[in-house]
Design a protein around this motif. Structure first.
Motif, PDB file in Angstrom:
ATOM      1  N   ARG A  71       0.782  -1.184   0.403  1.00  0.00           N
ATOM      2  CA  ARG A  71       0.586   0.528   0.024  1.00  0.00           C
ATOM      3  C   ARG A  71       1.260   1.397   0.178  1.00  0.00           C
ATOM      4  NH1 ARG A  71      -4.483   0.557  -0.077  1.00  0.00           N
ATOM      5  NH2 ARG A  71      -5.552  -1.899   1.070  1.00  0.00           N
ATOM      6  N   VAL A  72       0.104   2.309  -1.125  1.00  0.00           N
ATOM      7  CA  VAL A  72       1.406   3.936  -1.374  1.00  0.00           C
ATOM      8  C   VAL A  72       0.726   4.142   0.488  1.00  0.00           C
ATOM      9  CG1 VAL A  72       1.760   5.468  -2.045  1.00  0.00           C
ATOM     10  CG2 VAL A  72       1.050   3.553  -3.609  1.00  0.00           C
ATOM     11  N   ASN A  73       1.655   4.251   1.202  1.00  0.00           N
ATOM     12  CA  ASN A  73       1.751   5.804   1.667  1.00  0.00           C
ATOM     13  C   ASN A  73       1.838   7.362   1.226  1.00  0.00           C
ATOM     14  OD1 ASN A  73       1.315   4.166   4.064  1.00  0.00           O
ATOM     15  ND2 ASN A  73       2.920   4.464   4.844  1.00  0.00           N
ATOM     16  N   THR A  74       2.875   7.488   0.513  1.00  0.00           N
ATOM     17  CA  THR A  74       3.844   9.091   0.096  1.00  0.00           C
ATOM     18  C   THR A  74       4.223   8.509  -0.906  1.00  0.00           C
ATOM     19  OG1 THR A  74       4.911   9.625   1.474  1.00  0.00           O
ATOM     20  CG2 THR A  74       3.284  10.000   1.874  1.00  0.00           C
ATOM     21  N   ALA A  75       4.200   8.833  -2.543  1.00  0.00           N
ATOM     22  CA  ALA A  75       5.238   8.613  -3.489  1.00  0.00           C
ATOM     23  C   ALA A  75       4.582   9.449  -4.779  1.00  0.00           C
ATOM     24  CB  ALA A  75       4.909   7.503  -3.576  1.00  0.00           C
ATOM     25  N   ALA A  76       5.172  10.209  -4.871  1.00  0.00           N
ATOM     26  CA  ALA A  76       5.503  11.082  -6.445  1.00  0.00           C
ATOM     27  C   ALA A  76       5.184   9.884  -7.375  1.00  0.00           C
ATOM     28  CB  ALA A  76       6.756  11.589  -6.728  1.00  0.00           C
ATOM     29  N   GLY A  77       3.597  11.153  -7.965  1.00  0.00           N
ATOM     30  CA  GLY A  77       3.288   9.858  -9.397  1.00  0.00           C
ATOM     31  C   GLY A  77       2.471   8.807  -8.962  1.00  0.00           C
ATOM     32  N   LEU A  78       2.733   8.311  -7.816  1.00  0.00           N
ATOM     33  CA  LEU A  78       1.625   7.418  -7.685  1.00  0.00           C
ATOM     34  C   LEU A  78       0.626   7.813  -6.485  1.00  0.00           C
ATOM     35  CD1 LEU A  78       3.915   4.176  -7.076  1.00  0.00           C
ATOM     36  CD2 LEU A  78       2.592   4.679  -8.840  1.00  0.00           C
ATOM     37  N   VAL A  79      -0.678   7.234  -6.729  1.00  0.00           N
ATOM     38  CA  VAL A  79      -2.432   7.896  -5.269  1.00  0.00           C
ATOM     39  C   VAL A  79      -2.181   6.759  -3.967  1.00  0.00           C
ATOM     40  CG1 VAL A  79      -4.481   7.709  -5.377  1.00  0.00           C
ATOM     41  CG2 VAL A  79      -3.630   7.425  -7.439  1.00  0.00           C
ATOM     42  N   SER A  80      -1.490   8.164  -2.949  1.00  0.00           N
ATOM     43  CA  SER A  80      -1.442   7.374  -1.827  1.00  0.00           C
ATOM     44  C   SER A  80      -2.500   6.042  -1.855  1.00  0.00           C
ATOM     45  CB  SER A  80      -1.682   8.546  -0.872  1.00  0.00           C
ATOM     46  OG  SER A  80      -0.053   9.729  -1.134  1.00  0.00           O
ATOM     47  N   GLY A  81      -2.380   5.876  -0.733  1.00  0.00           N
ATOM     48  CA  GLY A  81      -4.134   4.651  -0.345  1.00  0.00           C
ATOM     49  C   GLY A  81      -3.734   2.940  -1.101  1.00  0.00           C
ATOM     50  N   SER A 156       9.721   7.870  -1.195  1.00  0.00           N
ATOM     51  CA  SER A 156       8.725   6.722  -1.518  1.00  0.00           C
ATOM     52  C   SER A 156       8.336   6.095  -0.397  1.00  0.00           C
ATOM     53  CB  SER A 156       8.349   5.832  -3.607  1.00  0.00           C
ATOM     54  OG  SER A 156       9.217   6.460  -3.963  1.00  0.00           O
ATOM     55  N   GLU A 157       7.232   5.940   0.612  1.00  0.00           N
ATOM     56  CA  GLU A 157       7.074   5.470   1.600  1.00  0.00           C
ATOM     57  C   GLU A 157       6.034   4.397   1.591  1.00  0.00           C
ATOM     58  OE1 GLU A 157       5.869   5.954   5.771  1.00  0.00           O
ATOM     59  OE2 GLU A 157       7.709   6.388   5.156  1.00  0.00           O
ATOM     60  N   PHE A 158       6.023   2.963   1.666  1.00  0.00           N
ATOM     61  CA  PHE A 158       4.708   2.667   1.269  1.00  0.00           C
ATOM     62  C   PHE A 158       4.646   0.972   2.530  1.00  0.00           C
ATOM     63  CE2 PHE A 158       7.555   2.741  -2.897  1.00  0.00           C
ATOM     64  CZ  PHE A 158       6.324   2.911  -3.926  1.00  0.00           C
ATOM     65  N   HIS A 159       3.807   0.747   2.952  1.00  0.00           N
ATOM     66  CA  HIS A 159       2.975  -0.311   3.818  1.00  0.00           C
ATOM     67  C   HIS A 159       2.375  -1.550   3.438  1.00  0.00           C
ATOM     68  CE1 HIS A 159       1.743  -0.340   8.196  1.00  0.00           C
ATOM     69  NE2 HIS A 159       0.771  -0.870   7.660  1.00  0.00           N
ATOM     70  N   PHE A 160       3.517  -2.500   4.024  1.00  0.00           N
ATOM     71  CA  PHE A 160       3.590  -3.786   3.452  1.00  0.00           C
ATOM     72  C   PHE A 160       2.093  -4.445   4.421  1.00  0.00           C
ATOM     73  CE2 PHE A 160       3.645  -8.782   4.274  1.00  0.00           C
ATOM     74  CZ  PHE A 160       3.564  -9.366   2.619  1.00  0.00           C
TER      75      PHE A 160
END
Length: 162
Positions: A71-81, A156-160
């Motif tokens: 799951r995208v927390n914060t990343a340029a060009g990607l939708v959060s959530g 960029s930060e993601f959540h597994f």
């Protein structure tokens, strides 16, 4: 007049350090660009044992705990959530071959990959310039992921999730 030789020496020393820094930056950039063409991602069915020296994390199928997702927390060009299904694994990076493309200047072309091994998802940095962070710590070698783990690549930060 005694300060003049010292002043000249300091100026030349500063210029030498500046040129060494610029050479280091250029070398890092070239190394990253070369790595982008050398790293061949052969997909989720890649020979992970040969690539990482690890043995399969699970020899018998464990009970399924749900589909692995990133799951995208914060990343340029990607939708959060938004979430990416990791059932087949994924390659993260800036390059065209990446399954999850990062518009992040700190990400390498082929930065990291997520590979399923039985019921375990394994995160592996692919020799990136700026590294991959797992739960705030630099990733050293391949590491199994657990639900709730945080992966950071550059900004960029993601959540597994499971």
């Amino acid at each position: 007049m005694e300060l003049e030789p010292v002043s000249v020496a300091l100026k030349f020393g500063f210029l030498a350090v500046l040129y060494l820094f610029l050479l280091w930056v250029a070398r890092s950039a070239l190394k990253d660009l070369r790595r982008g063409t050398e790293v061949a991602y052969s997909g989720p069915s890649a020979d992970v044992e040969g690539a990482t020296g690890m043995h399969s994390a699970s020899s018998a199928p464990a009970p399924s705990r749900g589909r692995p997702k990133l799951r995208v927390n914060t990343a340029a060009g990607l939708v959060s959530g938004s979430a990416y299904d990791l059932t087949e694994g994924a390659l993260l990076g800036r390059g065209d071959q990446a399954d999850i493309r990062l518009e992040d200047g700190f990400a390498s072309s082929a930065h990291a990959r997520l590979v399923p091994q039985g019921d375990v998802m394994v995160l592996e940095d692919l020799g990136s310039t700026n590294g991959t962070y797992l739960n705030g710590e630099p990733l050293r070698g391949a590491s199994p992921l657990h639900a709730g783990d945080t992966i950071r690549i550059g900004d960029s930060e993601f959540h597994f999730e499971r």
